[in-house]
Enzyme design. Structure first.
Site, mmCIF file in Angstrom:
data_model
loop_
_atom_site.group_PDB
_atom_site.id
_atom_site.type_symbol
_atom_site.label_atom_id
_atom_site.label_comp_id
_atom_site.label_asym_id
_atom_site.label_seq_id
_atom_site.Cartn_x
_atom_site.Cartn_y
_atom_site.Cartn_z
ATOM 1 N N TYR A 150 -14.525 -11.666 -9.777
ATOM 2 C CA TYR A 150 -14.174 -10.275 -10.066
ATOM 3 C C TYR A 150 -13.784 -10.135 -11.544
ATOM 4 O O TYR A 150 -14.221 -9.213 -12.231
ATOM 5 C CB TYR A 150 -13.030 -9.836 -9.155
ATOM 6 C CG TYR A 150 -12.652 -8.382 -9.266
ATOM 7 C CD1 TYR A 150 -13.356 -7.406 -8.569
ATOM 8 C CD2 TYR A 150 -11.570 -7.974 -10.043
ATOM 9 C CE1 TYR A 150 -13.010 -6.065 -8.649
ATOM 10 C CE2 TYR A 150 -11.211 -6.637 -10.131
ATOM 11 C CZ TYR A 150 -11.932 -5.694 -9.431
ATOM 12 O OH TYR A 150 -11.577 -4.366 -9.519
ATOM 13 N N THR A 185 -5.956 2.961 -3.173
ATOM 14 C CA THR A 185 -7.387 3.214 -3.006
ATOM 15 C C THR A 185 -7.876 2.469 -1.772
ATOM 16 O O THR A 185 -7.147 1.658 -1.200
ATOM 17 C CB THR A 185 -8.172 2.745 -4.252
ATOM 18 O OG1 THR A 185 -9.559 3.036 -4.083
ATOM 19 C CG2 THR A 185 -8.008 1.262 -4.486
#
Length: 269
Positions: A150, A185
């Site tokens: 990531y 989120t």
């Protein structure tokens, strides 16, 4: 500028909140995602907020689908002014645990999806003298342990954005890169990684954040108005980045400590 924006990953989360922030100013929005139900919900919310637009399913790994989306923007909106490359997925795991397939999956979406989005829409932006907004992460700048694939993908988004900033300036195209820290989120819905407990750790950090996706969208709007290239929505993120620029070893030492904590927690489960 005719107030036309394309957003990938617009079916939920930050992509949806960006759409709603600009919809309140009456923008026409091209909304794309792999989640068609989410897209339909976003478009309804956009219209209720004062904007309008259309939806089109698009997997950012497939360049032909991005080209088709750009063509739809030209046909339905007459072009595009702002491209927001927001679609992304979450992943985690220490380097020795991550498979090459984990790397390929992460890079193909979070990095190459942005590259392909910029490439597909560049002709429209050259015509409109528009703007690119690439959504990266503080992970691009701070490289926390247990999420190397990531980190690398998001760091690539920053490097791409820096390259485009200088290359496209003579053509009148502005470039912005957004590096948020943890915020509320649904990013973890897409999580993939070899270490099950790491998903729980990251989810806890996201849920405990006092900052919402709507807050991030508002900060992006303000940053674009100011003409900022690198948009860092979190106070602690801006502080950490400043420390790393001045004394990188202090950040590395903090990450060593964090690594030991993460590995100890993994061993205890």
């Amino acid at each position: 500028m005719q107030n036309r924006m394309m957003i990938t990953g617009a079916g939920s989360g930050l992509g949806r909140e960006i759409a709603l922030r600009w919809a309140r100013e009456g923008w026409h929005l091209a909304l794309s995602d792999v989640n068609e139900q989410g897209l339909a919900e976003t478009l309804q919310m956009v219209r209720e907020a004062g904007g309008d637009g259309f939806t089109q399913r698009c997997d950012v790994r497939d360049y032909s689908q991005l080209i088709a989306l750009a063509q739809a923007c030209e046909e339905k909106l007459g072009g595009i002014d702002v491209v927001v490359n927001n679609a992304g997925v979450a992943s985690g795991g220490f380097f020795d645990e991550l498979s090459l397939e984990d790397w390929d999956w992460q890079i193909s979406i979070n990095l190459m999806g942005v590259v392909k989005g910029c490439k597909a829409f560049l002709p429209l932006l050259q015509a409109s003298k528009g703007a690119i907004v690439n959504i990266a992460s503080m992970a691009a700048l701070m490289q926390a342990p247990g999420m190397s694939n990531y980190n690398v993908a998001k760091a690539g988004v920053v490097a791409l954005s820096e390259s485009l900033l200088v290359e496209l300036k003579p053509e009148g195209i502005s470039v912005h890169v957004v590096c948020p820290s943890f915020f509320q989120t649904n990013l973890m819905d897409s999580y993939r990684g070899p270490t099950p407990n790491m998903k729980a750790q990251i989810s806890k950090l996201l849920e405990s954040s006092p900052i919402s996706a709507a807050d991030i969208a508002q900060y992006i709007h303000e940053g674009m108005v100011r003409g900022d290239f690198m948009i860092l929505p979190h106070d602690e993120g801006r502080m950490a980045w400043k420390i790393k620029q001045q004394n990188p070893q202090a950040i590395y030492d903090e990450m060593f400590t964090l690594t030991e904590k993460k590995r100890a927690k993994a061993r205890s489960l």
